[in-house]
Design a protein around this motif. Sequence first.
Motif, PDB file in Angstrom:
ATOM      1  N   ILE A 117       0.847  -1.202   0.000  1.00 46.07           N
ATOM      2  CA  ILE A 117       0.000   0.000   0.000  1.00 46.07           C
ATOM      3  C   ILE A 117       0.878   1.246   0.000  1.00 46.07           C
ATOM      4  O   ILE A 117       0.693   2.156  -0.814  1.00 46.07           O
ATOM      5  CB  ILE A 117      -0.959   0.006   1.214  1.00 46.07           C
ATOM      6  N   TYR A 118       1.851   1.297   0.912  1.00 50.43           N
ATOM      7  CA  TYR A 118       2.703   2.484   1.010  1.00 50.43           C
ATOM      8  C   TYR A 118       3.644   2.588  -0.185  1.00 50.43           C
ATOM      9  O   TYR A 118       3.926   3.690  -0.662  1.00 50.43           O
ATOM     10  CB  TYR A 118       3.461   2.492   2.330  1.00 50.43           C
ATOM     11  N   ASN A 119       4.101   1.467  -0.678  1.00 54.20           N
ATOM     12  CA  ASN A 119       4.951   1.473  -1.868  1.00 54.20           C
ATOM     13  C   ASN A 119       4.200   2.096  -3.040  1.00 54.20           C
ATOM     14  O   ASN A 119       4.746   2.927  -3.775  1.00 54.20           O
ATOM     15  CB  ASN A 119       5.407   0.046  -2.194  1.00 54.20           C
ATOM     16  N   GLU A 120       2.939   1.710  -3.202  1.00 55.64           N
ATOM     17  CA  GLU A 120       2.123   2.251  -4.295  1.00 55.64           C
ATOM     18  C   GLU A 120       1.900   3.754  -4.123  1.00 55.64           C
ATOM     19  O   GLU A 120       1.997   4.516  -5.085  1.00 55.64           O
ATOM     20  CB  GLU A 120       0.780   1.520  -4.337  1.00 55.64           C
ATOM     21  N   ILE A 121       1.642   4.187  -2.903  1.00 57.72           N
ATOM     22  CA  ILE A 121       1.404   5.617  -2.642  1.00 57.72           C
ATOM     23  C   ILE A 121       2.600   6.457  -3.063  1.00 57.72           C
ATOM     24  O   ILE A 121       2.450   7.534  -3.645  1.00 57.72           O
ATOM     25  CB  ILE A 121       1.074   5.848  -1.143  1.00 57.72           C
ATOM     26  N   PHE A 122       3.808   5.943  -2.792  1.00 61.08           N
ATOM     27  CA  PHE A 122       5.000   6.714  -3.129  1.00 61.08           C
ATOM     28  C   PHE A 122       5.449   6.546  -4.578  1.00 61.08           C
ATOM     29  O   PHE A 122       6.123   7.418  -5.120  1.00 61.08           O
ATOM     30  CB  PHE A 122       6.152   6.351  -2.184  1.00 61.08           C
ATOM     31  N   SER A 123       5.088   5.452  -5.217  1.00 61.18           N
ATOM     32  CA  SER A 123       5.574   5.204  -6.576  1.00 61.18           C
ATOM     33  C   SER A 123       4.622   5.673  -7.673  1.00 61.18           C
ATOM     34  O   SER A 123       5.052   5.897  -8.800  1.00 61.18           O
ATOM     35  CB  SER A 123       5.894   3.716  -6.768  1.00 61.18           C
ATOM     36  N   ASP A 124       3.346   5.833  -7.364  1.00 62.44           N
ATOM     37  CA  ASP A 124       2.402   6.198  -8.431  1.00 62.44           C
ATOM     38  C   ASP A 124       1.981   7.677  -8.422  1.00 62.44           C
ATOM     39  O   ASP A 124       1.077   8.066  -9.150  1.00 62.44           O
ATOM     40  CB  ASP A 124       1.164   5.301  -8.384  1.00 62.44           C
ATOM     41  N   GLY A 125       2.627   8.487  -7.603  1.00 66.35           N
ATOM     42  CA  GLY A 125       2.316   9.915  -7.573  1.00 66.35           C
ATOM     43  C   GLY A 125       1.228  10.305  -6.593  1.00 66.35           C
ATOM     44  O   GLY A 125       0.905  11.488  -6.458  1.00 66.35           O
ATOM     45  N   THR A 126       0.668   9.337  -5.884  1.00 66.35           N
ATOM     46  CA  THR A 126      -0.401   9.632  -4.922  1.00 66.35           C
ATOM     47  C   THR A 126       0.098  10.549  -3.814  1.00 66.35           C
ATOM     48  O   THR A 126      -0.594  11.503  -3.434  1.00 66.35           O
ATOM     49  CB  THR A 126      -0.961   8.324  -4.317  1.00 66.35           C
ATOM     50  N   TRP A 127       1.288  10.277  -3.291  1.00 66.88           N
ATOM     51  CA  TRP A 127       1.843  11.099  -2.200  1.00 66.88           C
ATOM     52  C   TRP A 127       1.915  12.564  -2.632  1.00 66.88           C
ATOM     53  O   TRP A 127       1.479  13.449  -1.886  1.00 66.88           O
ATOM     54  CB  TRP A 127       3.218  10.586  -1.784  1.00 66.88           C
ATOM     55  N   GLU A 128       2.450  12.815  -3.802  1.00 64.22           N
ATOM     56  CA  GLU A 128       2.575  14.189  -4.296  1.00 64.22           C
ATOM     57  C   GLU A 128       1.201  14.835  -4.451  1.00 64.22           C
ATOM     58  O   GLU A 128       1.003  15.985  -4.077  1.00 64.22           O
ATOM     59  CB  GLU A 128       3.336  14.228  -5.629  1.00 64.22           C
ATOM     60  N   ALA A 129       0.256  14.103  -5.005  1.00 61.70           N
ATOM     61  CA  ALA A 129      -1.091  14.654  -5.213  1.00 61.70           C
ATOM     62  C   ALA A 129      -1.761  15.001  -3.885  1.00 61.70           C
ATOM     63  O   ALA A 129      -2.412  16.046  -3.768  1.00 61.70           O
ATOM     64  CB  ALA A 129      -1.952  13.654  -5.987  1.00 61.70           C
ATOM     65  N   LEU A 130      -1.594  14.138  -2.896  1.00 61.05           N
ATOM     66  CA  LEU A 130      -2.258  14.358  -1.602  1.00 61.05           C
ATOM     67  C   LEU A 130      -1.584  15.441  -0.764  1.00 61.05           C
ATOM     68  O   LEU A 130      -2.244  16.067   0.068  1.00 61.05           O
ATOM     69  CB  LEU A 130      -2.287  13.047  -0.803  1.00 61.05           C
ATOM     70  N   THR A 131      -0.284  15.644  -0.956  1.00 63.69           N
ATOM     71  CA  THR A 131       0.461  16.525  -0.049  1.00 63.69           C
ATOM     72  C   THR A 131       0.948  17.822  -0.685  1.00 63.69           C
ATOM     73  O   THR A 131       1.600  18.622  -0.017  1.00 63.69           O
ATOM     74  CB  THR A 131       1.676  15.758   0.540  1.00 63.69           C
ATOM     75  N   THR A 132       0.623  18.043  -1.938  1.00 62.80           N
ATOM     76  CA  THR A 132       1.055  19.271  -2.611  1.00 62.80           C
ATOM     77  C   THR A 132      -0.060  20.308  -2.552  1.00 62.80           C
ATOM     78  O   THR A 132      -1.145  20.092  -3.109  1.00 62.80           O
ATOM     79  CB  THR A 132       1.430  18.991  -4.087  1.00 62.80           C
ATOM     80  N   PRO A 133       0.203  21.441  -1.870  1.00 61.48           N
ATOM     81  CA  PRO A 133      -0.809  22.493  -1.810  1.00 61.48           C
ATOM     82  C   PRO A 133      -1.218  22.924  -3.226  1.00 61.48           C
ATOM     83  O   PRO A 133      -0.397  23.038  -4.127  1.00 61.48           O
ATOM     84  CB  PRO A 133      -0.102  23.637  -1.081  1.00 61.48           C
ATOM     85  N   GLY A 134      -2.517  23.102  -3.407  1.00 61.67           N
ATOM     86  CA  GLY A 134      -3.058  23.493  -4.700  1.00 61.67           C
ATOM     87  C   GLY A 134      -3.532  22.305  -5.523  1.00 61.67           C
ATOM     88  O   GLY A 134      -4.269  22.476  -6.488  1.00 61.67           O
ATOM     89  N   SER A 135      -3.101  21.103  -5.126  1.00 57.02           N
ATOM     90  CA  SER A 135      -3.569  19.908  -5.819  1.00 57.02           C
ATOM     91  C   SER A 135      -5.056  19.733  -5.555  1.00 57.02           C
ATOM     92  O   SER A 135      -5.573  20.138  -4.512  1.00 57.02           O
ATOM     93  CB  SER A 135      -2.792  18.688  -5.311  1.00 57.02           C
ATOM     94  N   GLU A 136      -5.753  19.108  -6.481  1.00 58.13           N
ATOM     95  CA  GLU A 136      -7.200  18.903  -6.371  1.00 58.13           C
ATOM     96  C   GLU A 136      -7.581  18.088  -5.132  1.00 58.13           C
ATOM     97  O   GLU A 136      -8.637  18.302  -4.545  1.00 58.13           O
ATOM     98  CB  GLU A 136      -7.700  18.201  -7.638  1.00 58.13           C
ATOM     99  N   VAL A 137      -6.736  17.157  -4.718  1.00 58.78           N
ATOM    100  CA  VAL A 137      -7.050  16.281  -3.575  1.00 58.78           C
ATOM    101  C   VAL A 137      -6.220  16.618  -2.333  1.00 58.78           C
ATOM    102  O   VAL A 137      -6.229  15.883  -1.354  1.00 58.78           O
ATOM    103  CB  VAL A 137      -6.849  14.787  -3.950  1.00 58.78           C
ATOM    104  N   TYR A 138      -5.540  17.755  -2.357  1.00 58.88           N
ATOM    105  CA  TYR A 138      -4.698  18.157  -1.226  1.00 58.88           C
ATOM    106  C   TYR A 138      -5.515  18.431   0.035  1.00 58.88           C
ATOM    107  O   TYR A 138      -6.602  18.987  -0.023  1.00 58.88           O
ATOM    108  CB  TYR A 138      -3.906  19.422  -1.572  1.00 58.88           C
ATOM    109  N   HIS A 139      -4.951  18.000   1.137  1.00 54.31           N
ATOM    110  CA  HIS A 139      -5.461  18.372   2.460  1.00 54.31           C
ATOM    111  C   HIS A 139      -4.248  18.457   3.369  1.00 54.31           C
ATOM    112  O   HIS A 139      -3.357  17.609   3.301  1.00 54.31           O
ATOM    113  CB  HIS A 139      -6.468  17.342   2.982  1.00 54.31           C
TER     114      HIS A 139
END
Length: 168
Positions: A35-57
Motif C-alpha cells: 500500500i505504502y509502496n504504491e502511494i510513493f511510486s504512483d504519484g499519490t503522495w505528491e497529489a495528496l500533499t502538494t498544496p493546490g492539488s485537487e485532492v490536497y489536504h
Amino acid sequence: MSNEQNLKGLRGWLLLVALGLVLSPIRILFVQLPIYNEIFSDGTWEALTTPGSEVYHSLWAPLLTGEIIFNFAMLLASLYLVYLFFSKHYLFPKVYIIIVLVALVFIPLDAWLVAQVLPGEPLFDAQTLQEFIRVLVSACIWIPYMLVSKRVKATFVEGRASKEMVAE
C-alpha cells in the motif's frame, strides 16, 4: 511430573497464539508495505500533499506519515513478541496485551482522523471495520487467556529473577 511441569511449554492453545505471532509480521509486510509502496511510486503522495492539488489536504502528510510509523512500530513490536514468545520470557503476556490494546485504540483513532480529511466517507469502511473486528475478537479471546491461563503462568517465566537471587 507435577501439574505445573505438565502445563509448562508451548503447547495447547499457545500453538494458536504462536501461529498468529509468526503470521503477524508477514501479514504486515505483505499487506501494508505494498500500500505504502504504491502511494510513493504512483504519484499519490505528491497529489495528496502538494498544496493546490485537487485532492490536497493539510492533514494527509501527517496522517500518512503517522500510519507508516505506526505500522513500522507494529512490525518491530510483532518481531519482539515472537522473540519473547519463543524464549518463554516472563514479559510476553504483558507486552502482548499492551500491543493488542494499542492496536485496538489506533484503528478507530486512525479512522476518525481519515474522516476529518474525507468528511463524506463513512467512519469505518469495509476494510477498516474488518480489521477492527479482527483485533477486537482477538483481544476478547487472548487478553483474558493471557491473564488467567495456568499454562501461560507456568510457561512464561524466563528472564525473571529467581526468588533465591532476590533474597540474597
